[in-house]
Scaffold this active site. Structure first.
Site, short mmCIF file in Angstrom:
data_model
loop_
_atom_site.label_atom_id
_atom_site.label_comp_id
_atom_site.label_asym_id
_atom_site.label_seq_id
_atom_site.Cartn_x
_atom_site.Cartn_y
_atom_site.Cartn_z
N HIS A 135 3.38 -7.24 11.06
CA HIS A 135 3.40 -6.80 9.66
C HIS A 135 4.81 -6.29 9.38
CE1 HIS A 135 0.69 -6.09 6.27
NE2 HIS A 135 1.36 -4.99 6.01
N TYR A 152 0.83 -1.20 0.00
CA TYR A 152 0.00 0.00 0.00
C TYR A 152 0.87 1.26 0.00
CZ TYR A 152 -4.31 2.58 1.29
OH TYR A 152 -5.41 3.41 1.32
N SER A 189 1.24 -7.78 1.62
CA SER A 189 0.24 -6.82 2.11
C SER A 189 -0.74 -6.45 0.99
CB SER A 189 0.96 -5.60 2.69
OG SER A 189 0.07 -4.80 3.42
N GLN A 190 -0.81 -5.18 0.56
CA GLN A 190 -1.64 -4.86 -0.60
C GLN A 190 -1.27 -5.77 -1.77
OE1 GLN A 190 -2.81 -0.77 -2.69
NE2 GLN A 190 -0.73 -1.38 -3.26
N ASP A 235 -0.01 -9.78 13.44
CA ASP A 235 -0.16 -8.70 12.47
C ASP A 235 -1.35 -7.82 12.85
OD1 ASP A 235 -0.51 -7.10 10.19
OD2 ASP A 235 0.15 -8.70 8.85
#
Length: 318
Positions: free
Chosen positions: A301, A91, A182-183, A272
């Site tokens: 994360h 992100y 992630s993203q 996370d």
């Protein structure tokens, strides 16, 4: 297995998510894929300034839905062997440096790394939206018609990039994988769901799954503070809360997960607080393909030791 901050581990293994799936979800994505197929890609590939003796490095541009010109780094081996890897970034980030992709190219792989439109890379973001757009990316287009939600465009960008790579002369369409953190993990799931020819998917702590659960846990401000900001400005009494999360369900990867045919190995960190483990397992538990997970009980994360090596080893089986 230690307890997580989120829910007991045995409950994670059966959790089915809380963000509603819109009734017309399948029609929504069928319409999106038809729109993509009807839109000329206008692919442009030009040499990059960075080159190596064993890799041809290029800038790849294509037209996405909404009129955006979308960029990806494309690296092709001088001596190709057929496989290819699609990479998706986190992100607000970008596709990264050329050099961090060369381990795949040295093994004969073509690599394509997307720059998500509107984030740190050079891709443009042409789709204007009606309604709420202040200080938000996740919710861009939420008050517009559902077909103009930003993440719909982004998910379709992943499918378009996959199709371009699958059609390259030096790529074997039976040997293409996708990965990202992630993203990028969420986009990996979306890509494999919307382009069924993807053979391997390796998402790492995927974002873009079960938004309602992540927002209700209220563990990290970003990016779910965008949802809180929306409620404070547009729906302070939460009269339309169910409507909001149902609309977000169109672009929730847990609902796309059942479409995936690729072998999928998901990496999950149980501590996370950006992409809580329940949101990750909401997607994992809906997978009906050949699947497995890699677990990091004590990690958040963050960098997960050995993960890049494990993904490289996995993708080397293509």
């Amino acid at each position: 297995m230690p307890l997580t901050f989120d829910m007991p581990f045995d409950e994670l293994l059966t959790y089915q998510g809380s963000t509603p799936r819109p009734d017309d979800f399948d029609e929504y994505w069928a319409r999106g894929l038809t729109e993509l197929a009807d839109l000329p890609a206008d692919v442009e590939i030009t040499p990059a300034e960075f080159q190596t003796p064993f890799a041809r490095c290029s800038h790849l541009w294509f037209t996405g839905t909404g009129g955006a010109r979308v960029h990806a780094k494309l690296l092709a081996p001088v001596t190709p062997t057929g496989p290819a890897v699609l990479q998706f970034h986190g992100y607000t980030g970008d596709s990264g440096d050329w050099v961090d992709k060369l381990s795949y190219v040295a093994a004969g792989y073509t690599v394509a790394a997307l720059d998500v439109r509107g984030q740190a890379g050079p891709s443009t973001q042409e789709n204007a939206v009606a309604g709420w757009s202040m200080a938000t990316y996740l919710l861009r287009g939420i008050d517009d018609r559902p077909d103009n939600m930003l993440y719909r465009h982004l998910f379709l960008d992943t499918a378009r990039l996959a199709r371009i790579v699958l059609d390259l002369d030096d790529v074997d369409p039976a040997r293409v994988g996708a990965t990202g953190y992630s993203q990028g993990g969420g986009l990996t799931i979306a890509c494999a769901a919307l382009e069924p020819r993807i053979k391997l998917a390796a998402p790492v702590y995927p974002f873009l799954s079960d938004y309602r659960r992540a927002w209700e846990l209220d563990l990290e401000k970003a990016p779910y503070d965008e949802i809180t900001a929306y409620f404070r400005s547009r729906d302070p009494m939460h009269l339309r809360e169910q409507e909001l999360f149902t609309r977000m369900g169109y672009v929730d990867v847990q609902h796309l997960a059942p479409r995936i045919q690729a072998k999928t190995v998901m990496t999950v960190s149980l501590n996370d607080r950006v992409c809580p483990p329940s949101t990750q397992f909401a997607a994992y538990n809906k997978l009906t393909c050949d699947k497995s997970y890699r677990l990091y009980p004590d990690f958040a994360h963050e960098r997960l030791p050995g993960t890049d090596d494990a993904i490289y080893a996995l993708l080397s089986t293509l």
